[in-house]
Design a protein around this motif. Structure first.
Motif, short mmCIF file in Angstrom:
data_model
loop_
_atom_site.label_atom_id
_atom_site.label_comp_id
_atom_site.label_asym_id
_atom_site.label_seq_id
_atom_site.Cartn_x
_atom_site.Cartn_y
_atom_site.Cartn_z
N UNK A 36 -52.97 -4.96 -0.97
CA UNK A 36 -53.58 -4.03 -1.96
C UNK A 36 -52.41 -3.13 -2.68
N UNK A 37 -52.57 -2.23 -2.55
CA UNK A 37 -51.42 -1.11 -3.36
C UNK A 37 -50.00 -1.01 -2.75
N UNK A 38 -50.31 -1.64 -1.23
CA UNK A 38 -48.88 -1.36 -0.63
C UNK A 38 -48.01 -2.66 -0.59
N UNK A 39 -46.72 -2.34 -0.32
CA UNK A 39 -45.63 -3.37 -0.31
C UNK A 39 -45.09 -3.48 1.54
N UNK A 40 -45.49 -4.50 1.89
CA UNK A 40 -44.97 -4.38 3.36
C UNK A 40 -43.68 -5.00 3.41
N UNK A 41 -42.55 -4.64 3.75
CA UNK A 41 -41.07 -4.94 4.09
C UNK A 41 -41.18 -5.37 5.63
N UNK A 42 -40.79 -6.76 5.78
CA UNK A 42 -40.59 -7.11 7.27
C UNK A 42 -39.13 -7.73 7.26
#
Length: 619
Positions: A182-188
């Motif tokens: 959605x509006x979030x960016x996940x950093x892994x």
């Protein structure tokens, strides 16, 4: 050395409080932002351990308005704290090179909610899949996870600097990937060959949610967006809510700091999956330890009529079995005994059902070692050595009340703190005439024992250690084990000084603690909280007595030299030495005017044991 270390801890607390005030300035309380989940409504129900600050910015302001905060901001004390903090910042300049931020910037990052939790392998929020039978089950992770929620607000840029430095210094084999949810960016960040080396996070409106499990972060991100987790949350955990409901202020104020843990679940989580682990799991119920359901509590700063309140609650199942059946506090009288002088620094008394505890110990010991094992293997050996019947002469003579006092021996030494232990007896005359003499006879001949009289009080003094090891003006005083009978109590102290204080009270030359205004203020607050019900134990303390000891140690040139020797390459100790050398401590009256007495009480409830402590606010 222990007293010196305590002094350093107190100074560190004062510095922290001053820093908090300086950082906040005129900041107002921050409410939890609407439209986002708080930690208890985001973290899963099966959370193993949890620590949360409701609003760090508000906590800083509350701390600065507390008595210790005002003490740290006193114009006469602030110079030494500023010198200490400035020296400490200079001593930690390498932090800027490592993290990209200096100490001030790191400390200013939290500005709202801050929570950290430990989650089990079975987090209760794993993806649903169908097993061989066609049933929908959740996938369990292969290791526990740590999850963090940090509301940095406008300071989120500092967090991003830290993350950038982490990215630059991380193992080159760690792969960094991004995913849009959605509006979030996940950093892994994940190591391709090591599943236990991973880290993931997302940032939204100044809030960072991070975890050691990247899949968990993705699931948390989904709940964060919808505001409706698909799993039961910590706020629905019966054990958690039960403890938190007992950990509010006297007028229902929400705690600024709260904590929770499920000890037995933690033990089971980290047991090895082998024969030894299986054995431990089997033994836990046999010992009754599975009856420890949870532990938790809170800290509340600046509630009405108080400077602070702290709650501790041990949640126990009912009925209590095996080991837990040994925990036997009982209601009883808690007013200070007539022989307790008003000169003591602290007082604590506890009522305990010793007979039930002894019976429980015997039952449990015999369960594992055989019939009548405790009597044959323990008591009979003690009886032979002491020439007594330990069970009849000592244990069955315990009335149940134990009182502990503390005072400080002058001149000030590192071990100036002196304790007194008083045990109430059912038949004190029998103990005095038949038991105490045999106990004294059992003391080795090489130990010096003297009989002394202080007024009406006859005291046996056992001198510990060789006299030549304790110089008259040395840093450590020689322990003096003093034993006396006062009313229904056998009283044991580790100094002649404290026994002389008790003798002064017995002779009537000093007042009773129960008549002192400070104690009466604490007693009235305890009675109001208990609503005239009895409790198992209470505590009373004068913090100015303890702080004065640290103050005198800090002013002692010999002690400063010892502190220099401790400093070495430690930036904290080095900064403390610099501050003490460059700035003169103000008169102790500047410090004592901010300090007020504190107290607490222990009660046994249907759900377990509850301990509440509090300190008063000095007007």
């Amino acid at each position: 050395m222990r007293q010196c270390f305590r002094k350093i801890q107190v100074l560190a607390i004062l510095v922290t409080l001053w820093m908090a005030h300086a950082t906040v300035g005129v900041a107002t309380a921050q409410e939890v932002a609407t439209g986002r989940l708080t930690a208890p409504k985001l973290f899963p129900e099966k959370t193993l351990a949890y620590l949360r600050v409701d609003d760090v910015k508000q906590l800083r302001e509350d701390l600065s308005n507390s008595m210790m905060g005002k003490l740290g901001n006193d114009e006469q004390l602030k110079p030494i704290l500023m010198e200490f903090y400035g020296s400490f910042v200079r001593a930690t300049e390498r932090m800027q090179d490592v993290f990209g931020l200096n100490l001030d910037e790191v400390l200013s990052i939290p500005n709202g909610e801050l929570a950290i939790a430990l989650l089990p392998k079975d987090r209760g929020i794993g993806k649903l899949v169908r097993n061989d039978d066609g049933d929908r089950v959740r996938i369990q992770s292969d290791r526990p996870a740590v999850v963090l929620l940090l509301d940095a607000g406008a300071e989120i840029t500092s967090v991003q600097i830290l993350l950038k430095r982490m990215d630059e210094s991380i193992d080159p084999e760690m792969a960094h990937t991004e995913k849009e949810v959605d509006r979030l960016t996940l950093h892994r960040y994940a190591h391709p060959n090591r599943r236990d080396q991973q880290f993931a996070y997302f940032i939204d409106n100044g809030v960072m949610v991070a975890s050691s499990d990247s899949e968990l972060v993705e699931q948390l991100a989904g709940a964060w967006i919808t505001q409706q987790p698909e799993w039961k949350t910590l706020s629905e955990n019966r054990k958690f809510t039960s403890i938190m409901s007992r950990s509010v202020g006297t007028e229902g104020e929400r705690p600024q700091i709260s904590f929770y843990a499920d000890p037995m679940a933690i033990v089971r989580e980290f047991l090895p999956r082998d024969a030894s682990g299986a054995m431990v799991k089997a033994v836990l119920p046999a010992l009754g330890l599975d009856g420890i359901e949870a532990v938790g509590g809170s800290s509340i700063i600046g509630p009405p009529d108080f400077d602070s309140i702290t709650h501790m609650h041990l949640l126990l199942s009912s009925p209590r079995r095996a080991v837990l059946s040994l925990v036997r506090p009982k209601s009883g009288a808690t007013a200070p005994e007539a022989w307790v002088p008003d000169t003591v620094a602290s007082y604590m008394t506890l009522n305990w059902d010793w007979s039930s505890t002894v019976e429980g110990v015997e039952r449990l010991y015999n369960q594992f070692r055989g019939e009548d094992a405790l009597q044959q293997q323990v008591f009979e050996r003690m009886n032979e050595r002491l020439g007594l019947d330990v069970r009849k002469d000592i244990l069955e003579n315990l009335e149940g009340r134990v009182t502990m006092l503390q005072g400080f021996v002058r001149p000030v030494r590192i071990n100036s703190g002196s304790n007194v232990y008083a045990i109430r007896l059912k038949n004190p005359e029998y103990f005095k005439n038949n038991v105490l003499p045999k106990l004294l006879e059992s003391i080795p001949e090489r130990v010096e024992v003297q009989s002394e009289t202080y007024g009406e009080l006859k005291v046996n003094v056992v001198l510990v250690g060789r006299a030549e090891r304790f110089a008259k003006d040395g840093p450590i005083r020689r322990p003096e084990i003093c034993i006396a009978m006062i009313d229904d109590y056998v009283v044991i102290s580790d100094s002649r000084y404290m026994m002389q204080q008790l003798a002064s009270r017995v002779n009537g030359s000093v007042g009773k603690l129960s008549d002192s205004l400070e104690y009466q203020l604490i007693s009235d607050r305890i009675s109001a909280q208990l609503q005239d019900k009895e409790c198992s134990g209470i505590s009373f303390a004068r913090p100015e007595e303890t702080l004065q000891l640290f103050y005198e140690l800090a002013r002692d040139p010999k002690n400063r030299e010892r502190l220099k020797g401790m400093a070495g390459g430690n930036p904290f100790f080095q900064s403390l030495v610099n501050a003490l050398e460059k700035q003169e401590l103000p008169p102790f009256s500047v410090i004592s005017k901010y300090l007020a007495p504190s107290g607490g009480f222990l009660v046994e409830e249907e759900t377990g044991l509850h301990y509440m402590t509090f300190s008063l606010r000095r007007d």
